[in-house]
Design an enzyme around this catalytic site. Sequence first.
Site, PDB file in Angstrom:
ATOM      1  N   GLU A 349      12.955 -23.655 -26.880  1.00  0.00           N
ATOM      2  CA  GLU A 349      14.374 -23.408 -26.624  1.00  0.00           C
ATOM      3  C   GLU A 349      14.636 -23.090 -25.161  1.00  0.00           C
ATOM      4  O   GLU A 349      14.615 -21.920 -24.759  1.00  0.00           O
ATOM      5  CB  GLU A 349      14.883 -22.251 -27.501  1.00  0.00           C
ATOM      6  CG  GLU A 349      14.903 -22.590 -28.976  1.00  0.00           C
ATOM      7  CD  GLU A 349      15.527 -21.493 -29.839  1.00  0.00           C
ATOM      8  OE1 GLU A 349      15.839 -20.404 -29.304  1.00  0.00           O
ATOM      9  OE2 GLU A 349      15.689 -21.729 -31.041  1.00  0.00           O
ATOM     10  N   GLU A 433      13.675 -25.927 -36.030  1.00  0.00           N
ATOM     11  CA  GLU A 433      13.752 -24.501 -36.351  1.00  0.00           C
ATOM     12  C   GLU A 433      15.163 -24.165 -36.813  1.00  0.00           C
ATOM     13  O   GLU A 433      16.133 -24.512 -36.160  1.00  0.00           O
ATOM     14  CB  GLU A 433      13.401 -23.656 -35.120  1.00  0.00           C
ATOM     15  CG  GLU A 433      13.328 -22.160 -35.431  1.00  0.00           C
ATOM     16  CD  GLU A 433      13.162 -21.306 -34.178  1.00  0.00           C
ATOM     17  OE1 GLU A 433      12.175 -21.502 -33.439  1.00  0.00           O
ATOM     18  OE2 GLU A 433      14.044 -20.461 -33.939  1.00  0.00           O
TER      19      GLU A 433
HETATM   20  C1  IDC Z   1      12.607 -14.146 -33.119  1.00  0.00           C
HETATM   21  C2  IDC Z   1      11.819 -13.423 -34.192  1.00  0.00           C
HETATM   22  C3  IDC Z   1      11.770 -11.944 -33.887  1.00  0.00           C
HETATM   23  C4  IDC Z   1      11.231 -11.751 -32.482  1.00  0.00           C
HETATM   24  C5  IDC Z   1      12.073 -12.538 -31.491  1.00  0.00           C
HETATM   25  C6  IDC Z   1      11.568 -12.451 -30.083  1.00  0.00           C
HETATM   26  O1  IDC Z   1      12.402 -13.680 -35.449  1.00  0.00           O
HETATM   27  O2  IDC Z   1      10.953 -11.285 -34.834  1.00  0.00           O
HETATM   28  O3  IDC Z   1      11.284 -10.370 -32.157  1.00  0.00           O
HETATM   29  O4  IDC Z   1      12.070 -13.891 -31.857  1.00  0.00           O
HETATM   30  O5  IDC Z   1      10.309 -12.999 -29.975  1.00  0.00           O
HETATM   31  C7  IDC Z   1      14.934 -18.439 -31.950  1.00  0.00           C
HETATM   32  C8  IDC Z   1      13.545 -18.474 -31.448  1.00  0.00           C
HETATM   33  C9  IDC Z   1      12.654 -17.593 -32.295  1.00  0.00           C
HETATM   34  C10 IDC Z   1      13.378 -16.335 -32.693  1.00  0.00           C
HETATM   35  C11 IDC Z   1      14.510 -16.754 -33.625  1.00  0.00           C
HETATM   36  C12 IDC Z   1      15.282 -15.583 -34.230  1.00  0.00           C
HETATM   37  O6  IDC Z   1      13.031 -19.770 -31.360  1.00  0.00           O
HETATM   38  O7  IDC Z   1      11.494 -17.290 -31.539  1.00  0.00           O
HETATM   39  O8  IDC Z   1      12.485 -15.515 -33.389  1.00  0.00           O
HETATM   40  N1  IDC Z   1      15.388 -17.616 -32.903  1.00  0.00           N
HETATM   41  O9  IDC Z   1      15.878 -14.811 -33.232  1.00  0.00           O
HETATM   42  N2  IDC Z   1      15.925 -19.180 -31.542  1.00  0.00           N
HETATM   43  C13 IDC Z   1      17.042 -18.802 -32.181  1.00  0.00           C
HETATM   44  C14 IDC Z   1      16.726 -17.803 -33.054  1.00  0.00           C
END
Ligand code: IDC
Length: 505
Positions: A349, A433
């Site tokens: 992302e 995702e």
């Molecule tokens: C989130 C995880 C969370 C973690 C955070 C930071 O769910 O536990 O603390 O990342 O690392 C994304 C990302 C994905 C995110 C997810 C939800 O690709 O890594 O995971 N998210 O926030 N993009 C949109 C949402």
Amino acid sequence: MKKKIFILTLIFAIFTCSCVYGYSDVKQSDWFYDNVTKMSDMGYLAGYEDGTFRPSGIITKAELVSVAGRVSGLIPSAGQTSHWAAPMLQAALNSGFYDWDEVPPTGETYDEPISRQLAIKIIMKAFLPDKTGDYNQVSGKVRDFSQLDGRYYDTVIAAYSNGVVFGDDNGNLNPKSNLTRAEACAIIMRAADMKGDTKPYEPTPIPKPVKTRKGGVSENGALHVDGTQLVNERGEAVVLHGMSSHGLQWFGNFASENAIGETADYGANLFRCAMYTSEGGYISNPSVKDTLINAVDSAIRQDMYVIIDWHILSDGDPMTYADKAEEFFAEMAERYGDNPAVLYEICNEPNGDISWDENVKPYTERIIPVIRAHSNGIILVGSPTWSQDLHEAAKNPIEAENIMYTCHFYAGTHTDWLRQRIADCGLPVFVSEWGTSAADGNGGVYLDEAKKWIDFMNEYGISWANWSLCDKNESSAALVSGADVDDGISEDELSDSGKFVFGNF
Ligand code: IDC
């Protein structure tokens, strides 16, 4: 910090095949010269960047088992933690090289020094399990024999009797002192030579599927992009559904073969391996790559498609670590080549103050050729604003085959307007995702909106991976806290999100 550098360097050393001679602290007259040189020459254990080998430095349990495992040709299996050495330690435990309590598989002791008696046992079990020796003879010769714990009698006696270990100048074996790097080289090389057929280090071979599944790789073969649709080797439309791991540096245990195979039993034909670059991921902890390789291999064995995801997130500009990404994808594409199971997601992302034209597209121009040197597989490309700016990519698309553009959504945050954007962009889209939660991974779950998304993706034949297969206490996690996936995933181990998602495979 010193310890960390040591470990990182060693990991680097273990996994880099190099032929290094002339360490500043290894002299030809040293007793360990031959063994250190041989070990180093074969690529199993190299020195440090400053040109030293540090022969009297200690070696940890994880390091000793990894090196002994590799030299003896042991194939890593699904580890129970995300520690870099967990797969090899698990395989060693399964093969009876040591007992559960000697190196507990939870990993807290993996980075402790290893005692000589335990190291000798592991090495004997790895190379010369059938050798024996004479108790009376050895206990009479070794001056500190009484120091030895009873459980090590057999293997230490066998090692001593067969010339795998020798006493020191005073005739002592010092069974409880810490093994050094030089000693590790010497004992492993002597045992390996005695067994014969010691070969230079080679990466674990890519496995073959152990079963065939409906909708799996055996049925669909190599994938291609035809217009905006993903198609199989016969040119028929194909849709992939499955789970994404959480960050492999934290939840590698849910990327075990049991867990991945279990999602396939529920109907998934895809698994995504999310290897973070920052937040304790690959950049600061390159050994997470081994967790990833293990997960990719597991998915291949399970006849599933698998995404290798370079999970940039807090490092919003993919150019930040483009050099590392080139190196990483060169290695992955060389390893997996045209294996039909593997898809490459080169930037999870992109986000922050960047643009498609100035940052993301130039990045793709660096990475895509690196992969194409070995593979014509599907490459998934993100776009700015957390992989939502498809309209920007559409104005200046990539000129290459088998490219798909990722769109990421979270049902609590992203609605109609993003579906419309997908419908309008005219690009081949892959939802690598998505979550039933809000965009922070928590809140909700928003199953009504998620249902709209599922219907939309079905209508457009869009493939997807859901965030995420782990038991973290956040609503996007598919498993309830404390779920144990080693014995399969039961209905009551699925969270509300998990039940919904697994029901839609
Ligand atoms: C989130 C995880 C969370 C973690 C955070 C930071 O769910 O536990 O603390 O990342 O690392 C994304 C990302 C994905 C995110 C997810 C939800 O690709 O890594 O995971 N998210 O926030 N993009 C949109 C949402």
